[in-house]
Scaffold this active site. Structure first.
Site, PDB file in Angstrom:
ATOM      1  CB  SER A 187      -0.895   0.015   1.240  1.00 60.18           C
ATOM      2  OG  SER A 187      -1.509   1.280   1.425  1.00 60.18           O
ATOM      3  CE1 TYR A 246      -4.507  -2.060   4.761  1.00 58.10           C
ATOM      4  CE2 TYR A 246      -3.584   0.100   4.299  1.00 58.10           C
ATOM      5  CZ  TYR A 246      -4.098  -1.100   3.859  1.00 58.10           C
ATOM      6  OH  TYR A 246      -4.210  -1.336   2.513  1.00 58.10           O
TER       7      TYR A 246
END
Length: 253
Positions: free
Chosen positions: A144, A158
């Site tokens: 990501s 995350y």
């Protein structure tokens, strides 16, 4: 563009979002698919649609929770056998839930960390076991853009898990640098999906799903070491994020 055509592709997290989008594009390009995800009913529906639209390809389905580590190894081996040899494995399954650190939501953050890193580790171990036996293959790890730096609030765990994912992929890449095995790390920016729809934080420069899925598949086909997707604006943004002072980073996150 890689000269190697990867005919048999396994994708985890394939029942929705980025995984489903990539699966549809690979199917349109004539690739055989092994689709894995927790939501078996969604998988069966997607697979039936793809088989009807592209009768020349084979689509196999396995319900799989990547936190069931023994199942990861079993399912990957089953799909490898059923398709006659996996050429590419896209480790896409992940979890986006999380809360600010210290606010009493350890178990939610723990679940994200375990899914996005330990679950990924199981996928990478299983994938590389297959590829090393064959001395060929392409592992794709979906990280990501949040992996570029630490992030605040709900995204802290995350982002940390996705940074760990990127480092894991790079370590594997170094380990097989002398072998005909490719390892690609994708760093998606904000691409329209169920996860982004549920997210509470900022989502600047959100890319529509179709454009985002196409950018991911195009990057995968080129088999680079690393790719920010879509290239614009996320490649320049990645450079900015890496050198930004904390004051600016706080405004960006």
């Amino acid at each position: 563009m890689s000269k190697t055509v990867r005919r048999n592709v396994l994708i985890t997290g394939a029942s929705s979002g980025l995984g489903e989008g990539m699966a549809r594009l690979f199917a349109a390009d004539g690739r055989n698919l092994a689709l894995c995800a927790r939501r078996g009913d969604n998988l069966e529906s997607i697979a039936a649609e793809l088989r009807s639209e592209y009768p020349e390809i084979t689509v196999v389905v396995r319900q799989l929770d990547v936190n069931d580590h023994d199942a990861v190894f079993r399912v990957f081996d089953e799909c490898d056998a059923e398709l006659g040899g996996l050429d590419r494995i896209v480790a896409n399954a992940g979890l986006g839930k999380g809360q600010p650190i210290g606010t009493g939501h350890f178990h939610a953050n723990k679940q994200t960390a375990e899914t996005n890193f330990i679950g990924l580790l199981a996928q990478c171990e299983a994938a590389m076991g297959i590829f090393l036996r064959r001395n060929a293959g392409h592992l794709v790890v979906v990280s990501s853009m949040s992996a570029m730096r630490g992030m605040k609030g709900n995204v802290t765990t995350y982002a940390a898990s996705k940074a760990a994912a990127a480092h894991l992929a790079e370590g594997i890449r170094l380990s097989v640098a002398d072998k005909p095995i490719a390892v690609t790390t994708l760093f998606p920016g904000y691409i329209e999906s169920e996860m982004t729809a549920q997210a509470k934080g900022k989502q600047p420069m959100l890319t529509d799903a179709a454009q985002g899925h196409r950018a991911m598949v195009d990057a995968i086909e080129g088999e680079p070491d690393n790719a920010c997707v879509p290239w614009w604006p996320w490649t320049p943004m990645s450079l900015l994020m890496q050198v930004s002072p904390l004051a600016l980073l706080k405004r960006l996150s």
